[in-house]
Design an enzyme around this catalytic site. Sequence first.
Site, PDB file in Angstrom:
ATOM      1  N   GLN A   1       0.839  -1.186   0.000  1.00  5.14           N
ATOM      2  CA  GLN A   1       0.000   0.000   0.000  1.00  5.14           C
ATOM      3  C   GLN A   1       0.879   1.242   0.000  1.00  5.14           C
ATOM      4  O   GLN A   1       1.810   1.347   0.805  1.00  5.14           O
ATOM      5  CB  GLN A   1      -0.916   0.020   1.229  1.00  5.14           C
ATOM      6  CG  GLN A   1      -1.895  -1.128   1.289  1.00  5.14           C
ATOM      7  CD  GLN A   1      -1.398  -2.286   2.133  1.00  5.14           C
ATOM      8  OE1 GLN A   1      -0.196  -2.583   2.157  1.00  5.14           O
ATOM      9  NE2 GLN A   1      -2.313  -2.948   2.817  1.00  5.14           N
TER      10      GLN A   1
ATOM     11  N   ASP B   1      -7.379  -1.810  -5.733  1.00  3.50           N
ATOM     12  CA  ASP B   1      -8.212  -1.062  -4.769  1.00  3.50           C
ATOM     13  C   ASP B   1      -7.771   0.398  -4.673  1.00  3.50           C
ATOM     14  O   ASP B   1      -7.663   0.960  -3.577  1.00  3.50           O
ATOM     15  CB  ASP B   1      -8.122  -1.704  -3.377  1.00  3.50           C
ATOM     16  CG  ASP B   1      -8.495  -3.172  -3.388  1.00  3.50           C
ATOM     17  OD1 ASP B   1      -9.242  -3.593  -4.278  1.00  3.50           O
ATOM     18  OD2 ASP B   1      -8.040  -3.914  -2.490  1.00  3.50           O
TER      19      ASP B   1
ATOM     20  N   ARG C   1     -14.732  -3.842  -5.588  1.00  6.74           N
ATOM     21  CA  ARG C   1     -15.034  -4.986  -4.735  1.00  6.74           C
ATOM     22  C   ARG C   1     -15.316  -4.445  -3.330  1.00  6.74           C
ATOM     23  O   ARG C   1     -14.780  -3.402  -2.934  1.00  6.74           O
ATOM     24  CB  ARG C   1     -13.898  -6.016  -4.725  1.00  6.74           C
ATOM     25  CG  ARG C   1     -12.559  -5.524  -4.192  1.00  6.74           C
ATOM     26  CD  ARG C   1     -11.587  -6.682  -4.084  1.00  6.74           C
ATOM     27  NE  ARG C   1     -10.277  -6.238  -3.580  1.00  6.74           N
ATOM     28  CZ  ARG C   1      -9.408  -7.057  -2.989  1.00  6.74           C
ATOM     29  NH1 ARG C   1      -9.688  -8.342  -2.833  1.00  6.74           N
ATOM     30  NH2 ARG C   1      -8.233  -6.596  -2.565  1.00  6.74           N
TER      31      ARG C   1
ATOM     32  N   TRP D   1     -14.984  -3.796   0.295  1.00  7.06           N
ATOM     33  CA  TRP D   1     -14.100  -3.881   1.448  1.00  7.06           C
ATOM     34  C   TRP D   1     -14.912  -4.238   2.703  1.00  7.06           C
ATOM     35  O   TRP D   1     -14.458  -4.968   3.577  1.00  7.06           O
ATOM     36  CB  TRP D   1     -13.378  -2.540   1.610  1.00  7.06           C
ATOM     37  CG  TRP D   1     -12.346  -2.482   2.688  1.00  7.06           C
ATOM     38  CD1 TRP D   1     -11.778  -3.530   3.347  1.00  7.06           C
ATOM     39  CD2 TRP D   1     -11.732  -1.299   3.207  1.00  7.06           C
ATOM     40  NE1 TRP D   1     -10.859  -3.073   4.263  1.00  7.06           N
ATOM     41  CE2 TRP D   1     -10.807  -1.710   4.193  1.00  7.06           C
ATOM     42  CE3 TRP D   1     -11.873   0.058   2.937  1.00  7.06           C
ATOM     43  CZ2 TRP D   1     -10.029  -0.802   4.915  1.00  7.06           C
ATOM     44  CZ3 TRP D   1     -11.102   0.961   3.639  1.00  7.06           C
ATOM     45  CH2 TRP D   1     -10.195   0.540   4.616  1.00  7.06           C
TER      46      TRP D   1
END
Length: 329
Positions: free
Chosen positions: A141, A185, A247, A249
């Site tokens: 991330q 994401d 999607r 979370w």
Amino acid sequence: MVQLTSSIFVLALAALAKAASRTTPPSGCIVVSKNASSGQFSTLQAAVNSLSTTSSENQCIFIYPGTYNEQVHVTPRTAQLTIYGSTTDTTTYTSNTVTITQGKSQDDSASNDLTATLRAWAANMKVYNINLVNTRGSGSQAMALSAQADKQGYYGVKLVGFQDTLLTNIGYQVYARSYIDGAVDFIFGQRSRVWFEKIDIRIKAAGCITANGRDSESNVSYYIFNNCNVAVASGSSVASGGTYLGRPWRDYSRVVFQNTALSAVVNPAGWRVWTDQDTNTDHVYYREFGNSGPGASGTRSFGQFLSAAEPITTLFGSDYASWIDTSYL
């Protein structure tokens, strides 16, 4: 005929005015420059630190062209802060001349927020025509922007990352006439209501565009993408169907894509589960309306279609113009 010609002339003048350059500091702004002289700052962080956090008078910073290697933290403050990057065309990110860049990730930071190139914790903040880049790439991330406060607006910005490029965490936010890229994401958050207008969304590798983390019926989080464009990033190679609109979370995830051009990189299923073990699909609200392009076709998995586009008032109510720069909508 005269009236029609006059109308066209007025519209042309309006378009020219809207496409104005901003290459010198607006009145009252403090200045950041790579070649700082007396009264100027050589980094954006130094300029931010020089401003009062308790004064209620509007604040603004202007940044001259250049690449600034730094991480910037804008702390909460009473004043409205506006940050401008120098540009020859304020209406788009394509003429930006200011880049702020660094490469922190969760390999070396304790939280998502601490990886961000810009950590924006001030309410009523506006950012114009700046490129925010996280150079970490795949594997962890690593955020370009962490937006952590209410009534923030980002106009003509370019957000570059890979995984978790943009965290829209709290409050009302708007992103307009901008660019956001990534793979995994890369637009995510838990408690924000966000309107994305005319955003070029670019895919660097297979993955998902959104990971909205709404976790209950009472959670206000809601993403609406309007008049956007989804395609493969320049210089990247991603197979057709390689990305999904989102999607969940959390299992009340809520996202709408409307009036948006979807290239073949978007999977025909549209949306995917969080994981095979934890699908998080029980209460999702994934919707589309009026999308176009090859990625708009297919049998959507658990997504559905709206009968009409959602207006911006769905997110912000009728007084949205009090804090949004509506010239970008």
